[in-house]
Design a protein around this motif. Structure first.
Motif, PDB file in Angstrom:
ATOM      1  N   PHE A  96       1.815   5.763   1.567  1.00 37.70           N
ATOM      2  CA  PHE A  96       0.670   5.876   0.640  1.00 37.70           C
ATOM      3  C   PHE A  96       0.536   4.648  -0.215  1.00 37.70           C
ATOM      4  CE2 PHE A  96      -0.866   6.819  -3.652  1.00 37.70           C
ATOM      5  CZ  PHE A  96      -1.998   7.554  -3.587  1.00 37.70           C
TER       6      PHE A  96
ATOM      7  N   ARG B  32       6.310   3.945  -1.320  1.00 40.99           N
ATOM      8  CA  ARG B  32       4.836   3.808  -1.473  1.00 40.99           C
ATOM      9  C   ARG B  32       4.396   2.407  -1.581  1.00 40.99           C
ATOM     10  NH1 ARG B  32       3.416   4.925  -7.719  1.00 40.99           N
ATOM     11  NH2 ARG B  32       5.289   4.310  -8.650  1.00 40.99           N
TER      12      ARG B  32
ATOM     13  N   VAL C  24      -7.119  10.118   1.154  1.00 44.22           N
ATOM     14  CA  VAL C  24      -5.813   9.364   1.115  1.00 44.22           C
ATOM     15  C   VAL C  24      -5.848   8.209   1.967  1.00 44.22           C
ATOM     16  CG1 VAL C  24      -3.231   9.532   1.803  1.00 44.22           C
ATOM     17  CG2 VAL C  24      -4.698  11.587   0.812  1.00 44.22           C
TER      18      VAL C  24
END
Length: 244
Positions: A142, A136, A195
């Motif tokens: 993300f 991440r 997101v």
């Protein structure tokens, strides 16, 4: 790996930390083509016909087949929890709703879907063999989840009660913000999570979205956490790209 990236596959995430995202799509093959080119993802088969998207060999997201064409085409963020059953009871007690009660996903873990009191949908993930993101805070992975709420004070109270340590504790490094649902949003837009995936160049990423048959919805625009563009893939699933 990018300088500020996090390789996170070695341990479970603390409760309340965004630990996984997935998209439910009518055409998973088309989703693989779109996101594979946009973010440099490779793919491997996972549970129940879904596929894991990988970046630098680490899992970063999942693409799943919609079970019913009437269901929305969306990206969902999942918050980590050591006990999904206990957390769903707390969600109900705090005015939220449980859409899908906790169910095992093979040996990978236990998943549930819920809403906050305004109806914004989010997931819960109780890890088994799969703790969540293997990578991440890096390009193609993300980096952030933004909740767009009609009442941000009420949202802060709800999530602050559920996930106090993750949001406000001494070791908190939140990947989750709250913002008012106003301005550029149409009046009929419901409260929702958006997101965000990391990119090195927001303008270039949005141009690539258009080239691949997606739609640019907004941006680029500056926020306190970076430069953001909002887009949707060719099937209508909305997401954001974030340049930090």
């Amino acid at each position: 790996m990018a300088e500020n990236s996090t390789s996170a596959g070695e341990a479970a995430y603390p409760e309340g930390v965004p630990c996984w995202v997935d998209a439910q799509l009518a055409d998973v093959a088309a989703g693989k083509r779109f996101y594979g080119e946009l973010f440099g993802w490779s793919f491997q088969s996972s549970y129940g016909g879904s596929v894991w998207a990988c970046r630098e060999g680490e899992p970063v997201a999942a693409l799943g087949q919609k079970a019913d064409g009437r269901l929305p085409t969306v990206w969902t963020v999942y918050f980590a929890t050591p006990d999904a059953e206990v957390l769903t009871r707390r969600i109900r007690a705090s005015g939220g709703q449980v859409i899908t009660t906790p169910l095992p996903v093979g040996e990978l873990g236990v998943a549930a879907l819920a809403t906050d009191p305004e109806g914004a949908v989010f997931g819960l993930w109780q890890p088994g063999t799969h703790p969540g993101f293997g990578l991440r805070h890096a390009p193609g992975a993300f980096v952030w989840a933004e909740l767009y709420a009609r009442d941000t004070a009420a949202a802060n109270d709800f999530y602050g009660d559920l996930f106090h340590e993750a949001l406000f504790g001494p070791d908190a490094t939140p990947d989750f913000g709250r913002a008012p649902l106003a301005g550029a949003f149409p009046a009929e837009m419901p409260p929702h999570f958006l997101v965000h995936f990391g990119v090195e160049d927001c303008d270039a990423a949005l141009a690539e979205v258009s080239r691949l048959g997606g739609r640019v919805q907004a941006g680029p625009f500056d926020t306190s956490y970076g430069t953001v563009g909002v887009a949707s893939d060719g099937q209508g699933a909305s997401f954001a790209v974030l340049q930090r």
